[in-house]
Design a protein around this motif. Structure first.
Motif, PDB file in Angstrom:
ATOM      1  N   LEU A 230       0.838  -1.199   0.000  1.00 55.06           N
ATOM      2  CA  LEU A 230       0.000   0.000   0.000  1.00 55.06           C
ATOM      3  C   LEU A 230       0.870   1.246   0.000  1.00 55.06           C
ATOM      4  CD1 LEU A 230      -2.848  -0.974   2.503  1.00 55.06           C
ATOM      5  CD2 LEU A 230      -2.917  -0.951   0.009  1.00 55.06           C
ATOM      6  N   SER A 231       0.403   2.290  -0.690  1.00 59.16           N
ATOM      7  CA  SER A 231       1.231   3.485  -0.879  1.00 59.16           C
ATOM      8  C   SER A 231       1.579   4.164   0.430  1.00 59.16           C
ATOM      9  CB  SER A 231       0.491   4.469  -1.800  1.00 59.16           C
ATOM     10  OG  SER A 231      -0.757   4.824  -1.235  1.00 59.16           O
ATOM     11  N   TRP A 232       0.652   4.169   1.404  1.00 58.05           N
ATOM     12  CA  TRP A 232       0.917   4.882   2.650  1.00 58.05           C
ATOM     13  C   TRP A 232       1.809   4.099   3.602  1.00 58.05           C
ATOM     14  CZ3 TRP A 232      -0.927   1.851   6.515  1.00 58.05           C
ATOM     15  CH2 TRP A 232      -2.037   1.056   6.265  1.00 58.05           C
ATOM     16  N   LEU A 233       2.082   2.835   3.302  1.00 56.40           N
ATOM     17  CA  LEU A 233       2.941   2.048   4.190  1.00 56.40           C
ATOM     18  C   LEU A 233       4.404   2.409   3.974  1.00 56.40           C
ATOM     19  CD1 LEU A 233       3.307  -0.158   6.299  1.00 56.40           C
ATOM     20  CD2 LEU A 233       3.315  -1.840   4.446  1.00 56.40           C
ATOM     21  N   GLY A 234       4.876   2.304   2.742  1.00 54.27           N
ATOM     22  CA  GLY A 234       6.265   2.647   2.443  1.00 54.27           C
ATOM     23  C   GLY A 234       7.245   1.888   3.317  1.00 54.27           C
ATOM     24  N   ASP A 235       8.189   2.636   3.912  1.00 54.32           N
ATOM     25  CA  ASP A 235       9.190   2.044   4.800  1.00 54.32           C
ATOM     26  C   ASP A 235       8.848   2.267   6.274  1.00 54.32           C
ATOM     27  OD1 ASP A 235      10.675   1.152   2.657  1.00 54.32           O
ATOM     28  OD2 ASP A 235      11.923   2.957   2.567  1.00 54.32           O
ATOM     29  N   THR A 236       7.594   2.588   6.560  1.00 56.26           N
ATOM     30  CA  THR A 236       7.186   2.812   7.948  1.00 56.26           C
ATOM     31  C   THR A 236       7.234   1.497   8.712  1.00 56.26           C
ATOM     32  OG1 THR A 236       5.696   4.556   7.188  1.00 56.26           O
ATOM     33  CG2 THR A 236       5.397   3.750   9.437  1.00 56.26           C
TER      34      THR A 236
END
Length: 721
Positions: free
Chosen positions: A263-269
């Motif tokens: 998902l785009s909002w996950l990224g490297d979080t």
């Protein structure tokens, strides 16, 4: 008599209580007072009137109402309704600040209903924030509030049938709602960290199909469901799901990782999980998702990754009777771990950076070849029976072999099989027979009938397939031996936690010593009639309750005195096993994705920050009261949880905007400011907001919502019911 007034401040609210007291002298001649009556909460007018009445009583005079002070003109109109207003108006303003009306319009099915589903959902969400209850209660609660005016909904249209219809629509729209809500929250700022955890909720009655009887987090066996929650560092709920009550936490959390990967909002979080995900098998699954993660490795696997943990430096440290506060022990422990190379970060955090390491022991990614099921079960049943007969305690024998009491009874049923049939199973000539089939055979009393059914079941079931060996496995098939498991790792140490765990351990030893002494005193009494098995079961229960069965050797001596047998219990601590348990006191092992670039101290502090999701669960269990749940279908239960998550979003937003009080305290202060409804003529009504007090005005200024009590706002935004 006198009036005694006490004032109590709770948050921004002052409560005034009154008592009637009289003076008297005690037996020693000292003057004091005693309470004649508790008058409860009192207003300032009541206090003044009571004091005037008491003074008149002391003087022997009468109190006369001075009619000259009464208004001679037309009396003020009385309101027909006092509607709950200001707390709901503030929450509705936060709801609209999140654009939740637009979000729900985009995900809910389009229809021509006269009452928009989004407004019904808003009302149910606000109810969970201020006065949570069942949906039947919501129908009764709604007309007593200003929500009909704020939302433009006639109270009669807010009925039970509509509520349940909207709940079904909300359940269907929840997956899309979560996607949009997470993207909306991400648009307000990048996520620094995500937190993932699982809790449970119990039911009133049987509950839906998802509700299963299992032990809750509080240790009570009830029908319950599981709730999985993913939130960001600000506590905003981003994704949630309802799972069956008996589903394992780790399995549920893996499902969330699969859902959010890419998902785009996950990224490297990084996603922080608790130690439920701390096995090597779970970590391997996390690595395959490609998502960044932080979790704590379970202590039974530490040695498979490193031997650098300096627990041996603390082996001889124990709480001292002289050091009541324990400060000296904590200081000495901290000094020793620093000498061993750990870095001091804070008084409760010392870290050892292990960098990127590999698991030194091989890990199997697929289940190893197990022995034949029936043969293995029969061998266990025989072993439990033999050990139980020797010790006089079948329960203890089963637990020492890692078998539950219930399953041990099942295994021992196979001993009713004819001796020849048992030998054929042990020789491997009944590999095609299942354990369930063998139990059917054992239930027959006659040996000939057992043989007949045994042959029938054995011939009817094909022989199990033999799993190919690793060497024979074709390319592309998962091998038993996994590739090396690489993780970013750090060791933590907390001196205060070390002290607490050593104290608890010492307390356990003291409790066991006292238990054995008291038990031996009871066994020495002439009237004691307990058998050896009774004594063994008492000791077994005591050790099992403390999870110390493997840490002690138990011996029961029997002595014949005056024609009767007397027992004496000896419990000896296994120092090696005890030392192994104490080796982990105060330490933690944090593991993360190997590409994680944070320092060891930052990783450890990140893991400790996981109380963000734990606080969310506290909110939905206390303020929002996700439990108990009254619904009877899975869809309604899932919709109920979604309402709780939306209420949690509002509570977190309100809490974030307030500096000096919590959201709970603020809502309590605002709740007394009502919307007053006056009859202004036939089918005409006027509305006036109660003048806010100082505390309410201060909260409105802080939230920048002072307009909510202005007359212009009432005229412009409220629609009479």
């Amino acid at each position: 008599m006198n009036l005694h007034v006490s004032r109590v401040r709770r948050g921004a609210t002052v409560y005034v209580y009154g008592q009637l007291v009289e003076s008297y002298r005690r037996e020693d001649g000292m003057p004091t007072q005693r309470v004649i009556a508790n008058l409860g909460r009192m207003t300032e007018v009541e206090i003044r009137n009571m004091r005037v009445a008491l003074e008149a009583s002391r003087r022997g005079t009468q109190v006369v109402l001075d009619k000259r002070e009464l208004a001679t003109g037309t009396r003020a109109a009385k309101p027909t309704h006092n509607l709950r207003y200001l707390d709901l108006a503030v929450l509705l303003a936060l709801w609209r600040a999140w654009d939740l009306d637009e979000v729900l319009d985009a995900v809910l099915p389009r229809n021509t209903a006269d009452v928009p589903a989004r407004d019904v959902i808003a009302a149910l969400t606000l109810q969970r924030c201020v006065d949570p209850g069942s949906k039947l209660y919501a129908e009764q609660w709604f007309p007593t509030t200003a929500l009909p005016e704020l939302l433009g909904i006639e109270p009669r249209r807010f009925n039970n049938a509509r509520l349940h219809r909207v709940l079904e629509q909300l359940d269907e729209a929840t997956p899309q709602l979560m996607l949009r809500l997470a993207s909306h929250a991400h648009g307000r700022g990048e996520f620094a960290t995500l937190f993932l955890d699982v809790t449970d909720a119990r039911f009133t009655g049987d509950g839906p199909d998802l509700a299963e009887k299992a032990k809750t987090k509080e240790g009570i066996v009830e029908r319950k469901i599981g709730i999985v929650l993913l939130c960001n560092e600000r506590g905003y709920p981003l994704r949630w799901s309802v799972i069956p009550g008996r589903r394992a936490d780790a399995t549920a959390m893996h499902d969330v990782f699969e859902q959010i990967r890419g998902l785009s909002w996950l990224g490297d979080t990084p996603v922080v999980c608790d130690r439920a995900m701390g096995t090597s098998a779970d970590i391997a699954k996390l690595l395959r998702t490609g998502a960044r993660f932080v979790t704590a490795l379970r202590c039974n696997e530490w040695t498979a990754y490193t031997t650098a943990i300096p627990h041996h430096r603390l082996a001889d440290l124990a709480p001292s009777v002289d050091d009541l506060q324990g400060g000296a022990l904590a200081v000495e422990a901290a000094r020793r771990v620093v000498d061993a190379g750990m870095q001091h970060v804070s008084p409760t955090l010392y870290v050892l950076d292990l960098g990127v390491i590999e698991r030194s022991e091989p890990m199997r990614t697929s289940r190893p070849q197990a022995p034949n099921g029936l043969r293995h079960v029969l061998m266990l049943g025989r072993q439990i029976h033999a050990d139980g007969v020797a010790a006089g305690n079948f329960r203890g024998a089963a637990r020492r072999l890692g078998v539950s009491v219930a399953m041990s009874k099942v295994y021992r049923q196979l001993l009713k099989l004819d001796a020849e049939l048992q030998q054929e199973i042990l020789d491997g000539r009944a590999d095609a027979l299942s354990t369930r089939g063998a139990l059917k055979v054992a239930a027959l009393a006659d040996g000939a009938q057992q043989r007949q059914l045994f042959e029938q079941l054995r011939s009817a079931r094909p022989a199990p397939r033999v799993r190919p060996s690793v060497a024979d496995a074709p390319v592309g098939i998962a091998e038993d031996e996994a590739a090396p498991l690489r993780v970013r790792a750090a060791v933590t140490f907390n001196p205060q936690l070390f002290l607490d765990e050593r104290r608890r351990a010492q307390q356990q030893l003291d409790d066991i010593r006292r238990f054995v002494e008291e038990l031996n005193e009871q066994l020495a009494r002439p009237r004691d009639r307990r058998s050896r098995r009774d004594v063994e079961m008492a000791v077994d229960r005591m050790l099992r309750r403390r999870d110390l069965l493997e840490a002690f050797e138990v011996r029961i001596d029997e002595q014949a005195t005056a024609g009767a047998s007397r027992f004496r219990v000896h419990v000896e601590l296994d120092l090696e096993a005890w030392g192994h348990r104490r080796a982990h006191d105060g330490f933690g092992f944090i593991v993360a994705h190997p590409d994680e670039t944070r320092t060891a101290a930052e990783l450890c502090q990140l893991y400790r920050a996981k109380d963000a999701v734990e606080k969310d669960f506290q909110v939905i269990k206390s303020l929002i009261r996700v439990r108990p749940i009254w619904h009877r279908t899975d869809a309604k239960v899932r919709a109920h949880v979604t309402l709780c998550m939306l209420a949690l979003l509002l509570e977190r937003t309100l809490n974030e905007r307030l500096a000096n009080v919590s959201a709970t305290e603020a809502l309590q202060v605002l709740s007394t400011c009502c919307l007053n409804r006056f009859a202004a003529g036939p089918r005409r009504f006027d509305y006036v907001v109660t003048h806010p007090d100082d505390a309410q005005q201060a909260l409105l200024r802080e939230l920048k919502l002072g307009r909510l009590t202005e007359d212009d706002f009432v005229v412009e935004h409220l629609r009479p019911r």
